[in-house]
Design an enzyme around this catalytic site. Structure first.
Site, PDB file in Angstrom:
ATOM      1  N   THR A  41       0.847  -1.200   0.000  1.00 13.79           N
ATOM      2  CA  THR A  41       0.000   0.000   0.000  1.00 13.79           C
ATOM      3  C   THR A  41       0.885   1.253   0.000  1.00 13.79           C
ATOM      4  O   THR A  41       0.650   2.184  -0.779  1.00 13.79           O
ATOM      5  CB  THR A  41      -0.958  -0.004   1.205  1.00 13.79           C
ATOM      6  OG1 THR A  41      -1.442  -1.330   1.410  1.00 13.79           O
ATOM      7  CG2 THR A  41      -2.134   0.923   0.987  1.00 13.79           C
ATOM      8  N   GLY A  94       1.948   1.520   5.804  1.00 21.05           N
ATOM      9  CA  GLY A  94       0.834   0.577   5.830  1.00 21.05           C
ATOM     10  C   GLY A  94       0.676  -0.049   7.205  1.00 21.05           C
ATOM     11  O   GLY A  94       1.369   0.313   8.158  1.00 21.05           O
ATOM     12  N   GLU A 115      10.384   1.109  10.700  1.00 22.96           N
ATOM     13  CA  GLU A 115       9.076   1.779  10.604  1.00 22.96           C
ATOM     14  C   GLU A 115       8.707   2.442  11.933  1.00 22.96           C
ATOM     15  O   GLU A 115       8.191   3.557  11.966  1.00 22.96           O
ATOM     16  CB  GLU A 115       7.994   0.768  10.216  1.00 22.96           C
ATOM     17  CG  GLU A 115       8.120   0.272   8.792  1.00 22.96           C
ATOM     18  CD  GLU A 115       7.160  -0.864   8.470  1.00 22.96           C
ATOM     19  OE1 GLU A 115       6.808  -0.992   7.299  1.00 22.96           O
ATOM     20  OE2 GLU A 115       6.771  -1.628   9.374  1.00 22.96           O
TER      21      GLU A 115
END
Ligand code: 5RP
Length: 246
Positions: A41, A94, A115
């Site tokens: 995504t 995502g 992340e």
């Protein structure tokens, strides 16, 4: 009393992941330092940002994985080393699961440590996903936990003592290795009643690098629905969020 979650609906058409990713890319402004998430995504957000850069948008990106770095370089998005920047304005990433309080499970792609570090350093974290990621409660997706290779079996036993089955991630018959050279243990806890408490208990285990539980980090979620509608939800400004996010 907390503010209600703000919801906006748009009608667009296309693949749900694509419309979510592309919409988030439109929220980036000139001059920003942008965290570039990982996964199928976030891919569309990076792709659209590349188009915008070639149209004149001036940004610098901080990739959350080697995969995102390679894509961003291909898109000719200027990058900045995380070590050289003191702020990240906005990150688009995502998620594997999202609960109603905007808690997340991440790490399906194995990039959870970078992340999480980038999310923690970001003024705003925008999560892009299709509607299948929305859950009443986290935990159907096994929670990825990054662990150092040395003594990982000991860490596995400590994680299992918290009430899960922790499986070493294997891909193509080989132990999966993260961008940091570590292993992933996928921890099947079942329904997670108290994400913040579990995050803290996992982090306290020696040998754990980071878990894929993201608590209090997401500011906005952009959801692409199968019927072609797009939903944006803003988390109520509260606690840590009110300080961190504008
Ligand atoms: C990678 C991640 C991804 O953001 C997560 O797995 C979602 O991926 P996708 O958008 O492909 O469903 O956390 O570590």
């Amino acid at each position: 009393m907390e503010d209600p979650v703000t919801v906006r609906n748009h009608r667009v058409s296309g693949n749900p992941k694509r419309i979510a990713g592309e919409r988030a890319a439109e929220l980036v402004d000139d001059g920003m330092i942008v965290g570039l998430g990982t996964g199928s995504t976030a891919f569309y957000a990076i792709q659209r940002l590349g188009e915008r850069v070639r149209e004149g948008l001036r940004i610098r990106g901080v990739p959350t994985s080697e995969q995102s770095r390679i894509q961003a370089e291909r898109e000719r998005i200027p990058l900045v080393d995380f070590a050289e920047t003191t702020r990240i304005d906005l990150t688009i990433d995502g998620a594997d699961e999202i609960d109603p309080a905007f808690n997340l499970i991440k790490g399906g792609g194995g990039a959870l440590f970078r992340e999480k570090l980038v999310a923690t350093a970001s003024l705003r974290e925008i999560i892009v996903a299709d509607e299948s990621k929305l859950k009443d409660r986290l935990g159907a997706f096994p929670l990825p936990v990054e662990v150092v290779p040395f003594g990982w079996q000991f860490v596995q036993s400590k994680l299992e003592a918290l009430g899960c089955r922790a499986a070493l991630r294997v891909r193509e018959n080989r132990t999966f290795s993260t961008d940091n050279g570590n292993h992933i243990l996928d921890c099947a806890f079942g329904p997670i009643e108290a994400p913040e408490d579990l995050e803290r208990r996992i982090a306290a285990i020696c040998g754990v690098v980071e878990s894929g539980l993201f608590v209090g980090l997401a500011h906005r979620i952009v959801i692409g629905n199968a019927d072609g509608t797009l939903e944006e939800r803003d988390r109520p400004q509260c606690g840590v969020d009110a300080r961190r996010k504008t």
